[in-house]
Enzyme design. Sequence first.
Site: not given
Ligand code: ADP
Ligand code: G6P
Length: 475
Positions: A166, A374
């Site tokens: 991912h 990212d």
């Molecule tokens: P990452 O996987 O690195 O966190 P992404 O942008 O791909 O970044 O995905 C983040 C996900 O987490 C999205 O589906 C978003 O809606 C969710 N998210 C981000 N911030 C919050 C929050 N404060 N509360 C709940 N969900 C969140």
């Molecule tokens: C990114 C990574 C995931 C991970 C998520 C949240 O989306 O690609 O593998 O699960 O961040 O991070 P955490 O360490 O809380 O699982």
Amino acid sequence: MSGSEGSAFVVVANRLPVDRIVAEDGRTTEWRRSPGGLVTALQPVLQAAEKGTWIGWSGDSSHIDPFTLDDMRLHPIPLDDEELRNYYEGFSNASLWPLYHDAVEQPIFRRRWWTSYERVNARFAERAASVAARGAVVWVQDYQLQLVPAMLRRLRPDVRIGFFLHIPFPPVELFMQLPRRLEILHGLLGADVIGFQQPLGAQNFLRLTRHLLDMKPKGHSVMVDDREVKVESFPISIDTASVEELAASEKVTRRAKEIRAELGDPRNIILGVDRLDYTKGIEHRLKAYRELLSEGRLAVPETVMVQVATPSRERVEHYRTLRSSVEREVGRINGDFGQVGLPAIHYLHQSYDRAELAALYRVADVMVVTPLRDGMNLVAKEYVSSRPDGDGALVLSEFTGAASDLKQAYQVNPHDLDEVKAGLLRAIQAPESDRRKRMRAMRRHLRGHDVKHWARGFLTALGVPETATAYNSGK
Ligand code: ADP
Ligand code: G6P
């Protein structure tokens, strides 16, 4: 439980889609949605599959029996304190995470972390081996579990194994820094298909097989003994229809109006939504906002910013340092530019449910997504699909996977502060017709490239027959 009564479709990820939380009384527990994009993307995929099983960490160290939740069969894996420190916080999130994100923070390597990484990967592989039906499809996810494909193949040569990363896959020169790089490479090559977010990630991987193992990749594949391993890119996405539906719901529409009023009905609402992670470029964006305020090119209360920052990996040093510097910057901005009852920035270090996030997306005149690196960034995609009114403006870092899909965003180089500032102003000042045209094109793209499209693409490459998972046949 191998053989006929096992599961035909198994997802293996570090985290389950839900996290076990012990309530304040110390006795009752509840399951809460896990953070991050991996869960957002995979949950609808598994829910649509028949007889689908998800193997993942429960969020604590207790041994919990498998259970069913929202049409998903969940198999919790416990991690003890030592594993949490060494496998999760150490090798996964202090070595691999920064290294794979172009070393935007210095990766840390400690020898004792490795044994834990190996042991936990073996535990996931053994569980997958015992859960998978004969000839099942096992889909392993992300950087925490890179040894699982080869381990699983040794235990169950009959199953089809997919691996999807991912996050970005780094260039050869960076990957070469990694202690145990050969083991990681051999671990991944146990899969039948290795998927990346971007063509560049797949290319980096193929180059690495040439460089480290003297392999001779042909097109999109390499041969491991007499077995073909496909190496391709599959940009992940969101469940577009359900995001659109939620954003257009009455509840979210009502809440969006309330939020605008609660913010003092400003002309421009700028929004950031991220896990509190140093890859997300939160500090850069705050600094750009502060400079625009101090130069008088933006002003409070006409403009207000909301930054939602979900708590993440809070015991890892890099994340603690980041939290202090973000909070210092927020304090400085509000101290210099806020007024009584009218902060220049609302900072929310909390998790929200999907409806509240959708309401925030709906009121954001400008969404600002500025990661330094990212793999994809689903927040940017969620924003675009959460605008039933057809308006809104997305400022997007060119170093996200999403930048290849969302070409009509106001794209910026987040390292160039002047460019971030110019991008923000451009988005704020753009004529409505320009904003709408861009959003329309991006929304259309996401309808045709949703998470189902992603899952089908991957599973087809894995040679999964149309009927093997209901998901692949488009249920
Ligand atoms: P990452 O996987 O690195 O966190 P992404 O942008 O791909 O970044 O995905 C983040 C996900 O987490 C999205 O589906 C978003 O809606 C969710 N998210 C981000 N911030 C919050 C929050 N404060 N509360 C709940 N969900 C969140
Ligand atoms: C990114 C990574 C995931 C991970 C998520 C949240 O989306 O690609 O593998 O699960 O961040 O991070 P955490 O360490 O809380 O699982």
